[in-house]
Design an enzyme around this catalytic site. Structure first.
Site, PDB file in Angstrom:
ATOM      1  N   GLY A  31      13.267   1.918 -21.239  1.00 18.58           N
ATOM      2  CA  GLY A  31      13.654   0.893 -20.268  1.00 18.58           C
ATOM      3  C   GLY A  31      14.050   1.505 -18.944  1.00 18.58           C
ATOM      4  O   GLY A  31      14.054   2.736 -18.771  1.00 18.58           O
ATOM      5  N   SER A  32      14.412   0.630 -18.002  1.00 14.67           N
ATOM      6  CA  SER A  32      14.635   1.078 -16.629  1.00 14.67           C
ATOM      7  C   SER A  32      15.961   1.819 -16.463  1.00 14.67           C
ATOM      8  O   SER A  32      16.145   2.513 -15.459  1.00 14.67           O
ATOM      9  CB  SER A  32      14.576  -0.115 -15.676  1.00 14.67           C
ATOM     10  OG  SER A  32      15.516  -1.087 -16.063  1.00 14.67           O
ATOM     11  N   THR A  33      16.901   1.677 -17.403  1.00 11.49           N
ATOM     12  CA  THR A  33      18.150   2.443 -17.315  1.00 11.49           C
ATOM     13  C   THR A  33      17.993   3.781 -18.039  1.00 11.49           C
ATOM     14  O   THR A  33      18.387   4.830 -17.500  1.00 11.49           O
ATOM     15  CB  THR A  33      19.332   1.646 -17.925  1.00 11.49           C
ATOM     16  OG1 THR A  33      19.185   0.266 -17.568  1.00 11.49           O
ATOM     17  CG2 THR A  33      20.657   2.166 -17.408  1.00 11.49           C
ATOM     18  N   ASP A  85      20.411   5.106 -24.766  1.00  9.00           N
ATOM     19  CA  ASP A  85      19.466   3.991 -24.668  1.00  9.00           C
ATOM     20  C   ASP A  85      20.086   2.847 -23.868  1.00  9.00           C
ATOM     21  O   ASP A  85      21.310   2.773 -23.709  1.00  9.00           O
ATOM     22  CB  ASP A  85      19.086   3.519 -26.087  1.00  9.00           C
ATOM     23  CG  ASP A  85      17.711   2.870 -26.126  1.00  9.00           C
ATOM     24  OD1 ASP A  85      17.193   2.486 -25.060  1.00  9.00           O
ATOM     25  OD2 ASP A  85      17.150   2.741 -27.231  1.00  9.00           O
ATOM     26  N   GLY A  86      19.254   1.960 -23.395  1.00  9.76           N
ATOM     27  CA  GLY A  86      19.722   0.768 -22.682  1.00  9.76           C
ATOM     28  C   GLY A  86      19.979  -0.379 -23.645  1.00  9.76           C
ATOM     29  O   GLY A  86      19.880  -0.221 -24.865  1.00  9.76           O
ATOM     30  N   ALA A  87      20.319  -1.540 -23.082  1.00  9.03           N
ATOM     31  CA  ALA A  87      20.513  -2.738 -23.903  1.00  9.03           C
ATOM     32  C   ALA A  87      20.286  -3.969 -23.037  1.00  9.03           C
ATOM     33  O   ALA A  87      20.407  -3.906 -21.804  1.00  9.03           O
ATOM     34  CB  ALA A  87      21.914  -2.767 -24.501  1.00  9.03           C
ATOM     35  N   GLU A 107      13.699   2.269 -31.562  1.00 11.68           N
ATOM     36  CA  GLU A 107      15.056   2.443 -31.012  1.00 11.68           C
ATOM     37  C   GLU A 107      16.094   2.348 -32.124  1.00 11.68           C
ATOM     38  O   GLU A 107      17.068   3.107 -32.153  1.00 11.68           O
ATOM     39  CB  GLU A 107      15.331   1.369 -29.952  1.00 11.68           C
ATOM     40  CG  GLU A 107      14.552   1.594 -28.670  1.00 11.68           C
ATOM     41  CD  GLU A 107      14.677   0.467 -27.669  1.00 11.68           C
ATOM     42  OE1 GLU A 107      14.489   0.731 -26.482  1.00 11.68           O
ATOM     43  OE2 GLU A 107      14.965  -0.674 -28.057  1.00 11.68           O
TER      44      GLU A 107
HETATM   45  C1  5RP Z   1      13.712  -1.698 -24.775  1.00 13.77           C
HETATM   46  C2  5RP Z   1      15.147  -2.017 -24.671  1.00 13.77           C
HETATM   47  C3  5RP Z   1      15.828  -1.695 -23.392  1.00 13.77           C
HETATM   48  O1  5RP Z   1      16.786  -0.741 -23.635  1.00 13.77           O
HETATM   49  C4  5RP Z   1      16.444  -2.944 -22.852  1.00 13.77           C
HETATM   50  O2  5RP Z   1      15.432  -3.916 -22.676  1.00 13.77           O
HETATM   51  C5  5RP Z   1      17.169  -2.701 -21.532  1.00 13.77           C
HETATM   52  O3  5RP Z   1      16.233  -2.352 -20.559  1.00 13.77           O
HETATM   53  P1  5RP Z   1      16.633  -2.060 -19.065  1.00 13.77           P
HETATM   54  O4  5RP Z   1      17.454  -0.827 -19.058  1.00 13.77           O
HETATM   55  O5  5RP Z   1      15.304  -1.919 -18.372  1.00 13.77           O
HETATM   56  O6  5RP Z   1      17.394  -3.249 -18.526  1.00 13.77           O
HETATM   57  O7  5RP Z   1      15.783  -2.483 -25.589  1.00 13.77           O
HETATM   58  O8  5RP Z   1      13.191  -2.150 -25.993  1.00 13.77           O
END
Ligand code: 5RP
Length: 217
Positions: A31-33, A85-87, A107
């Site tokens: 993801g973007s984070t 990881d992001g969420a 994940e």
């Molecule tokens: C990918 C995810 C990402 O961690 C989640 O969607 C958050 O993404 P972002 O950091 O782009 O907001 O679960 O499956």
């Protein structure tokens, strides 16, 4: 995405990357984070940080390889030191909704294999009650109409995720159903019930996996 949110994501990703130490085996999120964490880890590897990593998606693996982060096969992993990881949503008990980027299955496997899971996010991801973000549920294509019918009995709506006018296909060859369960008052129970439906591979509720949250500003 606004510049402000992107900077908040970068701040969170950079901070998490600073917690990685030489010798660690690290899980790289999607993801973007998580992107910013992977980028910063790549910079630290260029400066001499010695780690090995596994990626939660093909996209993140490609990113990591571009930045010369050593990637090992997941089958070689006994336990990971750290997963970053992001969420999509984080509740006050650190229960999560994940899978907005479609990588929820890998994940979750990687988070479950990790001693620590650090979630990186901007403040828009903190919620009191999970579920405003539609819950991603990964399902096998076989019998999907039947799986959808089961899910529809339990929630307000079910949407088969699309990408470029085709069904979105995960790295594992499955589909994603985005389901409106708001408000999710009992995430643990819902998690168990969903994974008991034949055809469901995994759902995006992450319960008792996240050990630390870093919110960027
Ligand atoms: C990918 C995810 C990402 O961690 C989640 O969607 C958050 O993404 P972002 O950091 O782009 O907001 O679960 O499956």
């Amino acid at each position: 995405m606004s510049e402000e949110i992107n900077l908040a994501k970068k701040a969170a990703g950079d901070k998490a990357a600073s917690l990685v130490e030489s010798g660690m085996l690290v899980g790289l999120g999607t993801g973007s984070t998580a992107y910013w964490a992977i980028k910063k880890i790549g910079e630290r590897v260029a400066d001499g940080l010695k780690i090995k990593a596994v990626a939660t998606s093909k996209e993140s693996e490609d990113l990591a390889r571009n930045w010369n982060i050593p990637i090992i096969p997941f089958s070689d992993v006994e336990v990971l030191d750290l997963d970053i990881d992001g969420a999509d949503e984080i509740d006050p008990n650190f229960n999560l909704i994940k899978g907005g980027g479609g990588a929820l299955l890998r994940e979750k496997i990687i988070a479950a294999k990790s001693k620590q899971m650090i979630v990186v996010a901007d403040e828009s991801k903190s919620v009191d009650t999970l579920g405003k973000f539609p819950l991603p549920v990964e399902v096998v294509p076989f019998g999907i109409e039947w799986t959808i019918a089961h899910l529809k009995e339990r929630c307000q709506s079910v949407t088969l995720r699309q990408k470029e006018k085709k069904h979105y296909v995960t790295d594992n060859g499955n589909y994603i159903l985005d389901c409106d369960f708001y408000p999710i008052n009992h995430p643990k129970t819902l998690h168990r019930e969903l994974n008991n439906i034949p055809g469901v591979v995994e759902n995006g509720l992450f319960i008792d996996l996240c050990t630390k949250v870093i919110i960027g500003e």
